[in-house]
Write a protein that holds these residues in place. Structure first.
Motif, PDB file in Angstrom:
ATOM      1  N   TYR A 135     -65.367 -31.843 -20.074  1.00 15.63           N
ATOM      2  CA  TYR A 135     -64.935 -31.986 -18.682  1.00 15.63           C
ATOM      3  C   TYR A 135     -64.695 -30.646 -17.981  1.00 15.63           C
ATOM      4  CZ  TYR A 135     -64.601 -36.862 -19.867  1.00 15.63           C
ATOM      5  OH  TYR A 135     -64.916 -38.143 -20.274  1.00 15.63           O
TER       6      TYR A 135
ATOM      7  N   GLU B 290     -57.035 -40.723 -24.463  1.00 14.96           N
ATOM      8  CA  GLU B 290     -57.921 -41.584 -25.248  1.00 14.96           C
ATOM      9  C   GLU B 290     -58.645 -40.792 -26.335  1.00 14.96           C
ATOM     10  OE1 GLU B 290     -60.532 -43.478 -22.451  1.00 14.96           O
ATOM     11  OE2 GLU B 290     -58.940 -44.804 -21.710  1.00 14.96           O
ATOM     12  N   MET B 291     -59.151 -39.622 -25.979  1.00 16.51           N
ATOM     13  CA  MET B 291     -59.865 -38.805 -26.967  1.00 16.51           C
ATOM     14  C   MET B 291     -58.933 -38.371 -28.087  1.00 16.51           C
ATOM     15  SD  MET B 291     -62.531 -36.561 -24.684  1.00 16.51           S
ATOM     16  CE  MET B 291     -63.367 -35.861 -26.120  1.00 16.51           C
TER      17      MET B 291
ATOM     18  N   PHE C  61     -62.658 -32.321 -25.387  1.00 12.76           N
ATOM     19  CA  PHE C  61     -62.338 -32.751 -24.023  1.00 12.76           C
ATOM     20  C   PHE C  61     -62.543 -31.588 -23.052  1.00 12.76           C
ATOM     21  CE2 PHE C  61     -59.325 -32.645 -20.537  1.00 12.76           C
ATOM     22  CZ  PHE C  61     -59.598 -33.839 -19.890  1.00 12.76           C
TER      23      PHE C  61
ATOM     24  N   THR D   5     -56.040 -39.544 -18.547  1.00  8.67           N
ATOM     25  CA  THR D   5     -56.305 -40.768 -19.311  1.00  8.67           C
ATOM     26  C   THR D   5     -57.379 -40.524 -20.367  1.00  8.67           C
ATOM     27  OG1 THR D   5     -55.684 -42.157 -17.443  1.00  8.67           O
ATOM     28  CG2 THR D   5     -57.058 -43.186 -19.127  1.00  8.67           C
ATOM     29  N   TYR D   6     -58.456 -39.844 -19.981  1.00  9.18           N
ATOM     30  CA  TYR D   6     -59.534 -39.542 -20.928  1.00  9.18           C
ATOM     31  C   TYR D   6     -59.043 -38.642 -22.061  1.00  9.18           C
ATOM     32  CZ  TYR D   6     -62.988 -41.473 -17.669  1.00  9.18           C
ATOM     33  OH  TYR D   6     -63.715 -42.292 -16.846  1.00  9.18           O
TER      34      TYR D   6
ATOM     35  N   LYS E 184     -57.128 -39.436 -13.958  1.00  8.62           N
ATOM     36  CA  LYS E 184     -58.222 -40.013 -14.742  1.00  8.62           C
ATOM     37  C   LYS E 184     -58.567 -39.083 -15.916  1.00  8.62           C
ATOM     38  CE  LYS E 184     -61.303 -43.281 -15.080  1.00  8.62           C
ATOM     39  NZ  LYS E 184     -60.910 -44.636 -15.442  1.00  8.62           N
ATOM     40  N   LEU E 185     -58.605 -37.787 -15.654  1.00  7.71           N
ATOM     41  CA  LEU E 185     -58.843 -36.827 -16.732  1.00  7.71           C
ATOM     42  C   LEU E 185     -57.740 -36.908 -17.780  1.00  7.71           C
ATOM     43  CD1 LEU E 185     -60.082 -33.780 -14.648  1.00  7.71           C
ATOM     44  CD2 LEU E 185     -61.415 -35.035 -16.356  1.00  7.71           C
TER      45      LEU E 185
ATOM     46  N   SER F  78     -51.625 -36.874 -19.172  1.00  9.51           N
ATOM     47  CA  SER F  78     -52.007 -37.538 -20.425  1.00  9.51           C
ATOM     48  C   SER F  78     -50.791 -37.999 -21.225  1.00  9.51           C
ATOM     49  CB  SER F  78     -52.844 -36.602 -21.305  1.00  9.51           C
ATOM     50  OG  SER F  78     -52.032 -35.604 -21.910  1.00  9.51           O
TER      51      SER F  78
END
Length: 75
Positions: free
Chosen positions: A33, A12-13, A29, A8-9, A5-6, A51
């Motif tokens: 996080y 996206e960022m 990021f 993915t974030y 999930k991290l 990622s």
């Protein structure tokens, strides 16, 4: 939050950053996080792999994590 999930974030960022601000968003990021990453003892390289970004960006995420002690994110 898990490493995938991290990842993915992070992707996206990076992808949604304005032109010329991609690396700054990687630092952001790390700042945003850092608590999750440190609390769960995640390896930054594993998050970067999840990622799909270049492995060299692990250094940039680590810089953001270090900066998290000193900065506050503005909304």
């Amino acid at each position: 939050m898990d490493q995938n999930k991290l990842g993915t974030y992070l992707k996206e960022m990076y992808s949604n950053a304005p032109e010329g601000y991609q690396v700054a968003n990687i630092h952001l990021f790390g700042i945003k996080y850092a608590d999750d990453i440190l609390k769960n003892k995640y390896k930054v390289i594993d998050i970067v792999r999840a990622s799909g970004l270049k492995k060299s960006y692990a250094t940039e995420v680590s810089k953001g994590i270090k900066l998290s002690k000193y900065v506050v994110i503005k909304d």
